[in-house]
Design an enzyme around this catalytic site. Sequence first.
Site, PDB file in Angstrom:
ATOM      1  N   PHE A   1       0.709  -1.053   0.093  1.00 35.43           N
ATOM      2  CA  PHE A   1       0.207  -0.414  -0.105  1.00 35.43           C
ATOM      3  C   PHE A   1       0.830   1.166  -0.211  1.00 35.43           C
ATOM      4  O   PHE A   1       1.647   1.421   0.775  1.00 35.43           O
ATOM      5  CB  PHE A   1      -1.044   0.541   0.800  1.00 35.43           C
ATOM      6  CG  PHE A   1      -2.063  -0.705   1.169  1.00 35.43           C
ATOM      7  CD1 PHE A   1      -3.464  -0.043   1.209  1.00 35.43           C
ATOM      8  CD2 PHE A   1      -1.712  -1.964   1.152  1.00 35.43           C
ATOM      9  CE1 PHE A   1      -4.785  -0.048   0.480  1.00 35.43           C
ATOM     10  CE2 PHE A   1      -3.693  -2.411   0.568  1.00 35.43           C
ATOM     11  CZ  PHE A   1      -4.789  -1.913   0.101  1.00 35.43           C
TER      12      PHE A   1
ATOM     13  N   CYS B   1     -16.736  15.355   1.913  1.00 39.76           N
ATOM     14  CA  CYS B   1     -16.270  14.071   2.715  1.00 39.76           C
ATOM     15  C   CYS B   1     -15.756  13.767   4.247  1.00 39.76           C
ATOM     16  O   CYS B   1     -14.977  14.214   4.892  1.00 39.76           O
ATOM     17  CB  CYS B   1     -15.723  12.784   1.999  1.00 39.76           C
ATOM     18  SG  CYS B   1     -15.451  11.358   2.708  1.00 39.76           S
TER      19      CYS B   1
ATOM     20  N   CYS C   1     -14.666  10.115   6.398  1.00 39.09           N
ATOM     21  CA  CYS C   1     -13.565   9.525   6.174  1.00 39.09           C
ATOM     22  C   CYS C   1     -12.471   8.849   7.456  1.00 39.09           C
ATOM     23  O   CYS C   1     -12.814   9.454   8.560  1.00 39.09           O
ATOM     24  CB  CYS C   1     -12.122   9.898   5.681  1.00 39.09           C
ATOM     25  SG  CYS C   1     -10.827   9.717   4.536  1.00 39.09           S
ATOM     26  N   ASP C   2     -12.465   8.114   7.512  1.00 36.82           N
ATOM     27  CA  ASP C   2     -11.051   6.565   8.449  1.00 36.82           C
ATOM     28  C   ASP C   2     -10.269   6.216   8.396  1.00 36.82           C
ATOM     29  O   ASP C   2      -9.403   5.989   9.118  1.00 36.82           O
ATOM     30  CB  ASP C   2     -12.301   5.197   8.696  1.00 36.82           C
ATOM     31  CG  ASP C   2     -12.536   4.466   8.012  1.00 36.82           C
ATOM     32  OD1 ASP C   2     -11.621   5.055   6.052  1.00 36.82           O
ATOM     33  OD2 ASP C   2     -12.665   3.273   7.908  1.00 36.82           O
TER      34      ASP C   2
ATOM     35  N   GLU D   1      -6.936   3.265  -5.635  1.00 42.74           N
ATOM     36  CA  GLU D   1      -8.123   3.482  -4.809  1.00 42.74           C
ATOM     37  C   GLU D   1      -9.178   5.182  -4.819  1.00 42.74           C
ATOM     38  O   GLU D   1      -7.395   5.722  -4.643  1.00 42.74           O
ATOM     39  CB  GLU D   1      -8.831   3.211  -3.356  1.00 42.74           C
ATOM     40  CG  GLU D   1      -7.952   1.544  -3.498  1.00 42.74           C
ATOM     41  CD  GLU D   1      -8.262   1.132  -2.082  1.00 42.74           C
ATOM     42  OE1 GLU D   1      -7.842   1.743  -1.007  1.00 42.74           O
ATOM     43  OE2 GLU D   1      -8.794  -0.425  -1.768  1.00 42.74           O
TER      44      GLU D   1
ATOM     45  N   HIS E   1      -9.833  -6.401   6.690  1.00 46.31           N
ATOM     46  CA  HIS E   1      -8.391  -5.218   7.893  1.00 46.31           C
ATOM     47  C   HIS E   1      -8.785  -5.312   9.465  1.00 46.31           C
ATOM     48  O   HIS E   1      -7.977  -5.168  10.361  1.00 46.31           O
ATOM     49  CB  HIS E   1      -7.441  -4.636   6.775  1.00 46.31           C
ATOM     50  CG  HIS E   1      -8.226  -3.922   6.653  1.00 46.31           C
ATOM     51  ND1 HIS E   1      -9.279  -3.566   6.098  1.00 46.31           N
ATOM     52  CD2 HIS E   1      -8.707  -2.137   6.930  1.00 46.31           C
ATOM     53  CE1 HIS E   1     -10.057  -2.634   5.695  1.00 46.31           C
ATOM     54  NE2 HIS E   1      -9.310  -1.660   6.360  1.00 46.31           N
TER      55      HIS E   1
END
Length: 209
Positions: A25, A46, A49-50, A115, A203
Site C-alpha cells: 500500500f 466527505c 473518512c476513516d 483507489e 483488515h
Amino acid sequence: MMYKVKEIYYTLQGEGAHTGRGAVFCRFTGCNLWTGLEKDRPQAICQFCDTDFWGMDGENGGKYSAADLAKKVRNLWPADLGKPYVVCTGGEPLLQMDAELIAAFKKEGLEIAIETNGTIIPPDGIDWVCVSPKANAELILTKGDEIKLIFPQLGAEPDLYENMDFDHFFLQPMDSEFSERNIKMTLDYCLKNPQWRLSLQTHKMLNIP
C-alpha cells in the site's frame, strides 16, 4: 516531480474484489474532499473518512522521486514471489500520480491499482481502477474495474451507479457509531439487488494494517 507519501507498507488487501491478496500500500498525502485535519471535518465534502492521510510521518513516509518511490515499493515486496502489486491510495492518489510515476512503477515490474474517489481522470497505464464515489462530489470517472460504494450515503444511492461501466459492484457498510445498523441495511440491499456484492473491512476485523 517529488511525490508526498504518508506511508508505504506490505499487507493484505482488506476489502473489495482483491480481499486477501498481498499488496504494497502506497498512501499519498492530500485529498480534494477533506484536508485530513479533524478541525476541518464539519466543512469537508466527505465527513466520514476513516483514513489518516495528513502529513508524511507514517511508515516509510516522506518525499520521493518517481524512481525512488518505485524502488521503495518494489523492495517491500517479498523476494521474487508472484507479481509485485501496489495499491495507490490516499487521500486521493490521483492528485499526484502521473505518467512519470506510472512509467517508473512499470519499470520495476509492478502491477498498479488505485483507489480513487472518481473526481479525477487517471493517466494511462493503471491496471486496476477502484472508484469509491462520495456524495456531493462530482463523479467524472464512471468506468473502471470496481466500484466500491460506502453505504448508506444520502445523495449517493446505489441506483445512481448501477448502469455505469464497472466489472464489479460492491457495497461497503459505513464504519460509524451506527455500524450495526449500516451492516444490516447493506445486507438487505445486496439481497434485494444482487448486482451489488458485500464488501467488509476485513483488515479492521483482523487488526492488520
